[in-house]
Design a protein around this motif. Sequence first.
Motif, mmCIF file in Angstrom:
data_model
loop_
_atom_site.group_PDB
_atom_site.id
_atom_site.type_symbol
_atom_site.label_atom_id
_atom_site.label_comp_id
_atom_site.label_asym_id
_atom_site.label_seq_id
_atom_site.Cartn_x
_atom_site.Cartn_y
_atom_site.Cartn_z
ATOM 1 N N ARG A 148 0.819 -1.207 0.000
ATOM 2 C CA ARG A 148 0.000 0.000 0.000
ATOM 3 C C ARG A 148 0.859 1.266 0.000
ATOM 4 N N LEU A 149 1.961 1.264 0.722
ATOM 5 C CA LEU A 149 2.863 2.413 0.706
ATOM 6 C C LEU A 149 3.413 2.645 -0.707
ATOM 7 N N ARG A 150 3.760 1.559 -1.397
ATOM 8 C CA ARG A 150 4.262 1.700 -2.770
ATOM 9 C C ARG A 150 3.180 2.280 -3.675
ATOM 10 N N ARG A 151 1.919 1.840 -3.483
ATOM 11 C CA ARG A 151 0.829 2.344 -4.319
ATOM 12 C C ARG A 151 0.602 3.843 -4.071
ATOM 13 N N VAL A 152 0.681 4.252 -2.796
ATOM 14 C CA VAL A 152 0.555 5.680 -2.487
ATOM 15 C C VAL A 152 1.688 6.454 -3.151
ATOM 16 N N HIS A 153 2.902 5.944 -3.030
ATOM 17 C CA HIS A 153 4.068 6.600 -3.616
ATOM 18 C C HIS A 153 3.903 6.742 -5.128
ATOM 19 N N ASP A 154 3.472 5.656 -5.782
ATOM 20 C CA ASP A 154 3.275 5.706 -7.233
ATOM 21 C C ASP A 154 2.213 6.740 -7.614
ATOM 22 N N GLU A 155 1.129 6.768 -6.844
ATOM 23 C CA GLU A 155 0.034 7.689 -7.169
ATOM 24 C C GLU A 155 0.453 9.141 -6.957
ATOM 25 N N LEU A 156 1.198 9.402 -5.887
ATOM 26 C CA LEU A 156 1.655 10.769 -5.625
ATOM 27 C C LEU A 156 2.656 11.234 -6.678
ATOM 28 N N GLN A 157 3.458 10.314 -7.196
ATOM 29 C CA GLN A 157 4.418 10.676 -8.238
ATOM 30 C C GLN A 157 3.718 11.070 -9.534
ATOM 31 N N GLN A 158 2.538 10.510 -9.764
ATOM 32 C CA GLN A 158 1.804 10.776 -11.007
ATOM 33 C C GLN A 158 0.814 11.922 -10.879
ATOM 34 N N SER A 166 -4.315 18.633 -7.943
ATOM 35 C CA SER A 166 -5.425 17.758 -8.315
ATOM 36 C C SER A 166 -5.928 16.889 -7.161
ATOM 37 N N GLY A 167 -5.230 16.867 -6.081
ATOM 38 C CA GLY A 167 -5.663 16.028 -4.976
ATOM 39 C C GLY A 167 -4.783 16.258 -3.771
ATOM 40 N N THR A 168 -5.141 15.691 -2.674
ATOM 41 C CA THR A 168 -4.372 15.882 -1.454
ATOM 42 C C THR A 168 -3.742 14.566 -1.016
ATOM 43 N N VAL A 169 -2.699 14.689 -0.224
ATOM 44 C CA VAL A 169 -2.055 13.506 0.354
ATOM 45 C C VAL A 169 -3.049 12.740 1.206
ATOM 46 N N THR A 170 -3.870 13.476 1.936
ATOM 47 C CA THR A 170 -4.849 12.831 2.821
ATOM 48 C C THR A 170 -5.794 11.933 2.030
ATOM 49 N N ALA A 171 -6.291 12.434 0.905
ATOM 50 C CA ALA A 171 -7.230 11.648 0.107
ATOM 51 C C ALA A 171 -6.584 10.376 -0.424
ATOM 52 N N VAL A 172 -5.353 10.490 -0.898
ATOM 53 C CA VAL A 172 -4.652 9.311 -1.422
ATOM 54 C C VAL A 172 -4.382 8.318 -0.300
ATOM 55 N N ALA A 173 -3.948 8.822 0.850
ATOM 56 C CA ALA A 173 -3.659 7.938 1.982
ATOM 57 C C ALA A 173 -4.908 7.186 2.423
ATOM 58 N N PHE A 174 -6.020 7.890 2.551
ATOM 59 C CA PHE A 174 -7.270 7.244 2.950
ATOM 60 C C PHE A 174 -7.698 6.202 1.920
ATOM 61 N N THR A 180 5.058 8.945 9.078
ATOM 62 C CA THR A 180 6.297 8.389 9.635
ATOM 63 C C THR A 180 6.747 7.166 8.840
ATOM 64 N N ASP A 181 5.808 6.253 8.564
ATOM 65 C CA ASP A 181 6.142 5.040 7.806
ATOM 66 C C ASP A 181 6.589 5.386 6.388
ATOM 67 N N TYR A 182 5.923 6.346 5.787
ATOM 68 C CA TYR A 182 6.243 6.741 4.407
ATOM 69 C C TYR A 182 7.649 7.331 4.335
ATOM 70 N N LYS A 183 7.974 8.229 5.254
ATOM 71 C CA LYS A 183 9.294 8.861 5.228
ATOM 72 C C LYS A 183 10.392 7.849 5.508
ATOM 73 N N PRO A 188 5.249 12.469 2.230
ATOM 74 C CA PRO A 188 4.320 12.366 1.091
ATOM 75 C C PRO A 188 4.135 13.705 0.372
ATOM 76 N N SER A 189 4.099 14.801 1.119
ATOM 77 C CA SER A 189 3.919 16.123 0.498
ATOM 78 C C SER A 189 5.100 16.455 -0.411
ATOM 79 N N GLU A 190 6.298 16.068 0.010
ATOM 80 C CA GLU A 190 7.490 16.325 -0.820
ATOM 81 C C GLU A 190 7.424 15.530 -2.118
ATOM 82 N N THR A 191 6.946 14.295 -2.048
ATOM 83 C CA THR A 191 6.771 13.499 -3.281
ATOM 84 C C THR A 191 5.762 14.170 -4.207
#
Length: 332
Positions: free
Chosen positions: A280-290, A295-303, A315-318, A325-328
């Motif tokens: 799931r962390l990888r999927r969030v990372h991939d989605e934030l990179q794209q 167009s969206g917030t980190v919170t929405a993607v994380a949820f 913490t887990d993401y960093k 996540p915001s930096e990504t």
Amino acid sequence: MAHSIFPSVTPADSVLSAYGLCQTSDIEEARSIGEHIFCKNAIYSRDPQFNTRVNYRRAGNLGVGRMTYGGETIIDPDVMESFALIQIPIRGRELIECDGTPILFESGQGAVLNAHARTRIHHMANTEKIIVRVDNDVIKRQCQQHLGRTLQNDVEFKTGMALNTPDGRNFVQMLAWMCDVLSNSNKLSPLLSRQLESTFVGTLLSCQPNNYSAELHEDKGQSIAPSFVKRIEHYIEEHAHEPISVGDLAEYAGVSTRSLFSAFRRFRNISPMHYLKEVRLRRVHDELQQAQPSSGTVTAVAFRWGFSHLGHFTTDYKRRFGETPSETLMRS
């Protein structure tokens, strides 16, 4: 010795010649330079040949140098909290005590001093060495990238580095190339610095035995894990966006939860739910990179990927990706 280990454009005797940092016969000045580059330390020497010389250059999260104390010297450093130190001999020898275990550092034998280890170095007269200081977080992050999961423990390398083995020779060839680049390039671009860092750390992880070597060298296609482990991994990859419990996984595999945990621990060194979190962390990372920042917030993607506690998620993401996540999202 120098020419046999570094058969490169820049002989070891001339590495970083244009980047002299220190040449002094004053022990206090030498101690201060050591503290600036490494950590607090104490230096003891009564040798009239004592003459510290240090050539040193930074490249991203790496610090590469050539150094000698000239005469016989004892170095008693504090614990290195945030970095590992790799030492390759040019000439001479040192007796290094690492967490109470002695190792002779000489021709054909380098050393890796791990972060958090307690060391004491007896530097013999006429000894000179190549050193590489590398941030522990960089080692851990690159190992995580290779393994595709978060590490629960730091990477711990074997202290002795045999240089006369195929892996040892590969490491020295890579180091010789890096010394050529650093000795002869007036300017280092951020891209080149990152390439040097990535190549060095990747080669170190591959060539020097460490507590993750078995996983790093494992042929996933030839894994002897039970077939249900692979089925569970495939199921998680396909259904990571859905609510999944340990009971669901055990039922799907047709095994008990105890057998499920035992197999994952033994063959993947991770729990099944931890594996799910990594996916799931990888999927969030991939989605934030794209995504577009607007167009969206980190919170929405994380949820969307099942992370309801944003503090723990960040913490887990960093820890996994080395940035928030915001930096990504801002780099996308």
